[in-house]
Design a protein around this motif. Structure first.
Motif, PDB file in Angstrom:
ATOM      1  N   TYR A   1     -31.989 -22.320 -11.095  1.00 41.73           N
ATOM      2  CA  TYR A   1     -31.897 -23.717 -10.694  1.00 41.73           C
ATOM      3  C   TYR A   1     -30.524 -23.916 -10.072  1.00 41.73           C
ATOM      4  O   TYR A   1     -29.504 -23.486 -10.635  1.00 41.73           O
ATOM      5  CB  TYR A   1     -32.060 -24.642 -11.902  1.00 41.73           C
ATOM      6  CG  TYR A   1     -32.014 -26.114 -11.540  1.00 41.73           C
ATOM      7  CD1 TYR A   1     -33.175 -26.819 -11.263  1.00 41.73           C
ATOM      8  CD2 TYR A   1     -30.806 -26.791 -11.460  1.00 41.73           C
ATOM      9  CE1 TYR A   1     -33.134 -28.153 -10.920  1.00 41.73           C
ATOM     10  CE2 TYR A   1     -30.750 -28.124 -11.114  1.00 41.73           C
ATOM     11  CZ  TYR A   1     -31.925 -28.802 -10.840  1.00 41.73           C
ATOM     12  OH  TYR A   1     -31.871 -30.133 -10.490  1.00 41.73           O
TER      13      TYR A   1
ATOM     14  N   SER B   1     -27.705 -26.518  -7.677  1.00 45.81           N
ATOM     15  CA  SER B   1     -27.324 -27.832  -7.177  1.00 45.81           C
ATOM     16  C   SER B   1     -26.023 -27.702  -6.403  1.00 45.81           C
ATOM     17  O   SER B   1     -25.270 -26.737  -6.572  1.00 45.81           O
ATOM     18  CB  SER B   1     -27.152 -28.831  -8.326  1.00 45.81           C
ATOM     19  OG  SER B   1     -25.996 -28.523  -9.094  1.00 45.81           O
TER      20      SER B   1
ATOM     21  N   ARG C   1     -29.828 -26.301   2.542  1.00 50.61           N
ATOM     22  CA  ARG C   1     -30.973 -26.477   3.435  1.00 50.61           C
ATOM     23  C   ARG C   1     -30.860 -25.673   4.719  1.00 50.61           C
ATOM     24  O   ARG C   1     -31.829 -25.062   5.170  1.00 50.61           O
ATOM     25  CB  ARG C   1     -31.137 -27.963   3.780  1.00 50.61           C
ATOM     26  CG  ARG C   1     -31.553 -28.835   2.626  1.00 50.61           C
ATOM     27  CD  ARG C   1     -31.942 -30.210   3.118  1.00 50.61           C
ATOM     28  NE  ARG C   1     -30.834 -30.894   3.766  1.00 50.61           N
ATOM     29  CZ  ARG C   1     -29.985 -31.702   3.143  1.00 50.61           C
ATOM     30  NH1 ARG C   1     -30.101 -31.902   1.837  1.00 50.61           N
ATOM     31  NH2 ARG C   1     -29.012 -32.302   3.788  1.00 50.61           N
TER      32      ARG C   1
ATOM     33  N   ARG D   1     -34.645 -21.039   0.423  1.00 51.59           N
ATOM     34  CA  ARG D   1     -36.055 -20.681   0.228  1.00 51.59           C
ATOM     35  C   ARG D   1     -36.450 -19.524   1.145  1.00 51.59           C
ATOM     36  O   ARG D   1     -37.194 -18.624   0.745  1.00 51.59           O
ATOM     37  CB  ARG D   1     -36.939 -21.894   0.500  1.00 51.59           C
ATOM     38  CG  ARG D   1     -36.796 -23.034  -0.505  1.00 51.59           C
ATOM     39  CD  ARG D   1     -37.418 -22.671  -1.833  1.00 51.59           C
ATOM     40  NE  ARG D   1     -37.377 -23.789  -2.771  1.00 51.59           N
ATOM     41  CZ  ARG D   1     -37.766 -23.696  -4.030  1.00 51.59           C
ATOM     42  NH1 ARG D   1     -38.216 -22.541  -4.496  1.00 51.59           N
ATOM     43  NH2 ARG D   1     -37.695 -24.748  -4.837  1.00 51.59           N
TER      44      ARG D   1
ATOM     45  N   ILE E   1     -36.574 -22.352  -9.142  1.00 53.97           N
ATOM     46  CA  ILE E   1     -37.293 -23.524  -9.642  1.00 53.97           C
ATOM     47  C   ILE E   1     -37.075 -24.732  -8.742  1.00 53.97           C
ATOM     48  O   ILE E   1     -38.012 -25.389  -8.317  1.00 53.97           O
ATOM     49  CB  ILE E   1     -36.848 -23.845 -11.077  1.00 53.97           C
ATOM     50  CG1 ILE E   1     -37.280 -22.714 -12.007  1.00 53.97           C
ATOM     51  CG2 ILE E   1     -37.435 -25.170 -11.553  1.00 53.97           C
ATOM     52  CD1 ILE E   1     -36.861 -22.923 -13.434  1.00 53.97           C
ATOM     53  N   ASP E   2     -35.813 -25.039  -8.453  1.00 57.58           N
ATOM     54  CA  ASP E   2     -35.525 -26.205  -7.614  1.00 57.58           C
ATOM     55  C   ASP E   2     -34.085 -26.150  -7.142  1.00 57.58           C
ATOM     56  O   ASP E   2     -33.237 -25.452  -7.717  1.00 57.58           O
ATOM     57  CB  ASP E   2     -35.769 -27.503  -8.385  1.00 57.58           C
ATOM     58  CG  ASP E   2     -36.155 -28.658  -7.452  1.00 57.58           C
ATOM     59  OD1 ASP E   2     -35.994 -28.494  -6.231  1.00 57.58           O
ATOM     60  OD2 ASP E   2     -36.608 -29.694  -7.950  1.00 57.58           O
ATOM     61  N   LEU E   3     -33.819 -26.918  -6.079  1.00 55.89           N
ATOM     62  CA  LEU E   3     -32.479 -27.070  -5.520  1.00 55.89           C
ATOM     63  C   LEU E   3     -32.236 -28.552  -5.318  1.00 55.89           C
ATOM     64  O   LEU E   3     -33.005 -29.217  -4.624  1.00 55.89           O
ATOM     65  CB  LEU E   3     -32.360 -26.323  -4.184  1.00 55.89           C
ATOM     66  CG  LEU E   3     -32.702 -24.820  -4.213  1.00 55.89           C
ATOM     67  CD1 LEU E   3     -32.862 -24.288  -2.794  1.00 55.89           C
ATOM     68  CD2 LEU E   3     -31.626 -24.042  -4.958  1.00 55.89           C
ATOM     69  N   CYS E   4     -31.199 -29.071  -5.938  1.00 59.57           N
ATOM     70  CA  CYS E   4     -30.951 -30.507  -5.901  1.00 59.57           C
ATOM     71  C   CYS E   4     -29.549 -30.803  -5.388  1.00 59.57           C
ATOM     72  O   CYS E   4     -28.629 -30.012  -5.566  1.00 59.57           O
ATOM     73  CB  CYS E   4     -31.121 -31.128  -7.289  1.00 59.57           C
ATOM     74  SG  CYS E   4     -32.814 -31.033  -7.906  1.00 59.57           S
TER      75      CYS E   4
END
Length: 480
Positions: free
Chosen positions: A241, A243, A251, A260, A273-276
């Motif tokens: 994960y 950030s 991006r 990604r 899982i995710d990038l915030c």
């Protein structure tokens, strides 16, 4: 430990070797016996392990291992080596009757001529191997390594000094280091997405090993950038994960986020899982104790400076403008909140407190800290620690006037710690006892770096000289 093994290391990042070995041994639940007087600058080390399987685990995971041999003998001369090897016949006599074999002779800091390689091999004739000599696919490989002292800076012929080695080692090959091939696999130049702050592949792999990355673990990077830590930790099976305060770094410019795309290149996209996008000092975490590790390379101002939300100066309210109504114009830009610098020593202290809050018991915080070579003291690291956090490893990557230290800290406490307040300006972690007034050498590192690490006296002297030169030029009559 009943068995000794000869480790042959790659000649890179010497101070990282022992922490990496200890981390992988801890990950797999076994111990490794390391002599207290070990010289990490030498490429060879004799270490103790319980069995060969542990040696194979290390060779398949540790980035800095080239080979591991079952250790037979060492000596300052071949006479001494052969005497010790004869005395340990019980270690190798089982291979004598019918095992195909190969002898390998190599030198460190020296090229050994083929003629003397043959002589070295023939001197082992007393071992009397009866099996077939197989140079391509032998059942066992016997290795002999001559270690010479560094002769850099001298002018000599190719084989000058041949035979005048520091020490010679002998043993049977157990496993070649296979993890070093990952350095090429994760080469930044071959990556689908990278930036000027992307961490080099070898270092990011070493950091991943320090986190004890393995299947099922959850690892967090609060300064993700272009995602160098995501690919290596995910490669070892962990979920990642990330950030960052600037989402553009994660991006990129294409429709699919850059991290990604690179993760898909390495086949680990499903483990990201995710990038915030958020400021770590204004994070969304409402509970802690669930990450297995935190891995990060905080921005310290050489290629990019650390930022946090806020204004550089006190905000003065202005007369409010009327709120526009109607549809939003096509060229209207999104609001970008103001940011201010995040001083390095305060960032490091806050990072340790954040780790204590977010990590599960036994979890690790792994991060880089730049230091000024001449001013660094051990207390610089210890002043960052707080209750419930202990130092595991501190390894230097030396760049001369400055270096960066890979710091590994483990959460030892089991209680629920409060989230950090992110109001530290001193770079010193709070403690229950007497507070220290020590100022760490990495404080204001960005400014010191661009001042070429000169002392205040040197800067004042240089400024005075510049003023004197300007006055002298102003007093000179014009040639016109």
């Amino acid at each position: 430990m009943s068995n000794q093994y000869l480790f042959v290391f790659a000649q890179a990042h010497e101070e990282f070797r022992i922490p990496e070995l200890q981390s992988i041994a801890e990950l797999h639940g076994f111990e490794i016996a390391i002599p207290e007087d070990i010289d990490v600058t030498r490429p060879f080390a004799v270490l103790g392990l319980e069995n060969e399987e542990h040696a194979r685990i290390l060779a398949r995971r540790c980035i800095l291992i080239k080979h591991i041999y079952e250790f037979y003998a060492r000596g300052s001369s071949y006479a001494e080596l052969h005497e010790k090897n004869r005395a340990l016949r019980d270690r190798w006599e089982k291979y004598v009757p019918d095992t195909s074999f190969k002898f390998f002779v190599a030198g460190f800091n020296q090229s050994i001529p083929q003629r003397r390689q043959r002589e070295v091999v023939e001197d082992f004739s007393y071992m009397d191997f009866q099996g077939k000599i197989d140079m391509k696919n032998p059942e066992i490989v016997m290795g002999c390594f001559e270690e010479y002292r560094d002769a850099k800076g001298t002018t000599r012929e190719k084989h000058d000094g041949d035979g005048n080695f520091r020490e010679v080692f002998f043993g049977r090959l157990v496993e070649d280091g296979s993890a070093r091939s990952l350095v090429k696999k994760f080469d930044v130049k071959k990556r689908a997405y990278f930036g000027n702050t992307s961490m080099e592949a070898e270092i990011s792999l070493l950091m991943a090993n320090q986190t004890l990355a393995s299947p099922g673990k959850l690892i967090y990077d609060p300064f993700t950038g272009t995602g160098s830590m995501a690919y290596t930790t995910a490669h070892f099976g962990s979920f990642f994960y990330g950030s960052d305060i600037d989402g553009r770094q994660m991006r990129g410019k294409e429709q699919q986020p850059g991290i990604r795309r690179a993760a898909a290149q390495y086949g680990v996209e499903k483990r990201v899982i995710d990038l915030c996008t958020f400021d770590v000092t204004h994070n969304p975490w409402r509970c802690g104790g669930f990450f297995d590790a935190i891995i990060t390379d905080p921005p310290y101002g050489v290629r990019a400076g650390a930022k946090r939300l806020g204004r550089k100066k006190d905000w003065v309210p202005r007369t409010p403008h009327p709120v526009p109504t109607g549809p939003r114009p096509d060229d209207d830009q999104p609001y970008i909140p103001p940011m201010r610098p995040y001083e390095l020593s305060a960032l490091a202290t806050d990072l340790v407190l954040l780790g204590r809050y977010l990590l599960r018991p036994g979890g690790r915080l792994v991060f880089f800290l730049p230091t000024i070579t001449d001013e660094y003291q051990e207390i610089d690291i210890h002043t960052m620690l707080c209750d419930g956090m202990e130092l595991v490893a501190n390894s230097l990557q030396d760049f001369g006037a400055w270096g960066r230290r890979l710091v590994t800290i483990r959460k030892t406490g089991t209680e629920n710690y409060p989230p950090p307040k992110f109001d530290s300006d001193s770079g010193v972690a709070p403690s229950e006892g007497e507070k220290t007034t020590h100022v760490p050498a990495h404080r204001d590192f960005r400014e010191r770096y661009f001042q070429r690490f000169r002392s205040p006296a040197e800067l004042a002297e240089e400024a005075a000289a510049a003023v004197s030169e300007m006055r002298l030029e102003a007093s000179e009559p014009s040639k016109d």
